[in-house]
Write a protein that holds these residues in place. Structure first.
Motif, PDB file in Angstrom:
ATOM      1  N   ILE A  33     -52.518 107.403 -40.107  1.00 43.44           N
ATOM      2  CA  ILE A  33     -53.196 107.733 -41.360  1.00 43.44           C
ATOM      3  C   ILE A  33     -52.122 108.154 -42.353  1.00 43.44           C
ATOM      4  CG2 ILE A  33     -54.932 109.140 -42.497  1.00 43.44           C
ATOM      5  CD1 ILE A  33     -56.067 107.266 -40.418  1.00 43.44           C
ATOM      6  N   SER A  34     -52.025 107.415 -43.452  1.00 39.09           N
ATOM      7  CA  SER A  34     -51.027 107.705 -44.481  1.00 39.09           C
ATOM      8  C   SER A  34     -51.730 108.351 -45.673  1.00 39.09           C
ATOM      9  CB  SER A  34     -50.328 106.417 -44.922  1.00 39.09           C
ATOM     10  OG  SER A  34     -49.534 106.657 -46.064  1.00 39.09           O
ATOM     11  N   ILE A  35     -51.210 109.523 -46.060  1.00 44.37           N
ATOM     12  CA  ILE A  35     -51.760 110.240 -47.219  1.00 44.37           C
ATOM     13  C   ILE A  35     -50.628 110.432 -48.214  1.00 44.37           C
ATOM     14  CG2 ILE A  35     -52.810 112.375 -48.032  1.00 44.37           C
ATOM     15  CD1 ILE A  35     -54.078 112.661 -45.288  1.00 44.37           C
ATOM     16  N   ARG A  36     -50.867 109.990 -49.451  1.00 47.11           N
ATOM     17  CA  ARG A  36     -49.825 110.079 -50.475  1.00 47.11           C
ATOM     18  C   ARG A  36     -50.411 110.656 -51.756  1.00 47.11           C
ATOM     19  NH1 ARG A  36     -47.380 106.280 -54.239  1.00 47.11           N
ATOM     20  NH2 ARG A  36     -48.839 104.669 -53.498  1.00 47.11           N
ATOM     21  N   ARG A  37     -49.603 111.502 -52.392  1.00 50.34           N
ATOM     22  CA  ARG A  37     -49.982 112.097 -53.672  1.00 50.34           C
ATOM     23  C   ARG A  37     -48.905 111.762 -54.696  1.00 50.34           C
ATOM     24  NH1 ARG A  37     -50.526 118.574 -55.176  1.00 50.34           N
ATOM     25  NH2 ARG A  37     -51.206 118.266 -57.350  1.00 50.34           N
ATOM     26  N   LYS A  38     -49.338 111.291 -55.857  1.00 54.28           N
ATOM     27  CA  LYS A  38     -48.407 110.938 -56.933  1.00 54.28           C
ATOM     28  C   LYS A  38     -48.743 111.777 -58.160  1.00 54.28           C
ATOM     29  CE  LYS A  38     -48.883 107.084 -59.203  1.00 54.28           C
ATOM     30  NZ  LYS A  38     -48.903 105.643 -59.533  1.00 54.28           N
ATOM     31  N   VAL A  39     -47.704 112.423 -58.723  1.00 53.87           N
ATOM     32  CA  VAL A  39     -47.866 113.286 -59.896  1.00 53.87           C
ATOM     33  C   VAL A  39     -46.995 112.729 -61.013  1.00 53.87           C
ATOM     34  CG1 VAL A  39     -47.681 115.625 -60.816  1.00 53.87           C
ATOM     35  CG2 VAL A  39     -48.283 115.276 -58.412  1.00 53.87           C
ATOM     36  N   THR A  40     -47.589 112.543 -62.195  1.00 53.14           N
ATOM     37  CA  THR A  40     -46.841 112.045 -63.348  1.00 53.14           C
ATOM     38  C   THR A  40     -46.403 113.206 -64.226  1.00 53.14           C
ATOM     39  OG1 THR A  40     -48.879 111.763 -64.616  1.00 53.14           O
ATOM     40  CG2 THR A  40     -48.143 109.891 -63.308  1.00 53.14           C
TER      41      THR A  40
END
Length: 263
Positions: A33-40
């Motif tokens: 299970i891959s969990i990714r968070r991206k913040v700009t």
């Protein structure tokens, strides 16, 4: 590093091993299970599950009852044991429910209760909306009745206008007949006047011919008058000359007689 240029976004990704099938449900068939968070840079956050864009809520739901939720017990941090021992009964119950997997169902129940509450609110709004629509329908019904009355009045108006137009046409037709009779009489009078004018033109033509003859005779008489006048002027001039000559001779005679007497 001070030499590295700033970037417009940052991201972090965690990969969990699910080969033992700990996670159930939609993602239970995945070994990882891959969990990714991206913040700009403008503080916009985007979440991804196995590379697919999702909500934060979706990630939270996956870990409910696994010990990896907001009140995680799978990872023991420093001071956590003493915190558990000294925790209040309410907090301790939350940890126990999380360990027993009850928190997932309680969260589901809370969500269901919230949905039920929102449904009741929506039903209340729908009731208000239905009442408002009922009032609008009643108003539309009255407007429809008014429109029907308007159509009836318009039909009556068209009928009355048609009758009025027919009466006006009849009156105008009678006036046209009267005017045509007057025009006929005037045409007869006009023809009579034309005949009189033609007779007058013929009389004028005859008078013009007579005037022409008289003009020629007048010119002839006038020519004779001028000729006789010239003759009279010449005779008068001769008489005047003879009288002057006579006076001259008489003067000469008297002068000769006076000369003779003097000698």
């Amino acid at each position: 590093s001070t030499t590295r240029k700033p970037v417009s976004q940052a991201s972090i990704e965690l990969v969990f091993d699910n080969s033992d099938g700990t996670l159930l449900g939609e993602y239970g068939a995945y070994a990882e299970i891959s969990i990714r968070r991206k913040v700009t840079r403008d503080s916009q956050t985007t979440y991804y599950l196995n590379g697919t864009k999702c909500r934060r809520r979706d990630i939270t739901d996956i870990f409910l009852g696994t010990g990896l939720g907001p009140r995680s017990y799978s990872i023991i941090e420093q001071g956590m044991i003493s915190k558990l021992i000294e925790s209040k009964p309410e907090d301790l119950r939350n940890f126990i429910e999380e360990a027993a997997g009850i928190s997932k169902y309680k969260e589901r129940r809370r969500e269901t209760e919230n949905r039920i509450r929102r449904t009741h609110e929506n039903l209340a709004r729908l009731t208000d909306l239905r009442e408002e629509l009922g009032r609008q329908l009643e108003r539309l019904h009255r407007q429809a009745q008014a429109a029907e009355k308007y159509q009836e009045y318009k039909a009556q108006e068209r009928q009355l206008k048609a009758q009025l137009s027919a009466l006006r046409w009849q009156a105008l037709n009678e006036q046209v007949g009267q005017r045509e009779a007057v025009i006929g009489n005037q045409e007869v009078s006009f023809e009579a006047l034309v005949a009189e004018q033609r007779n007058a033109d013929a009389s004028i033509e005859r008078l013009r011919d007579g005037h022409h003859d008289l003009s020629e005779r007048f010119n002839l008489v006038q020519g004779r008058f001028y000729s006789v006048g010239g003759d009279i002027a010449r005779v008068e001039q001769s008489i005047q000359y003879g009288q002057q000559r006579l006076r001259q001779l008489q003067d000469d005679l008297r002068e000769a007689e006076r000369s003779r007497l003097e000698t």
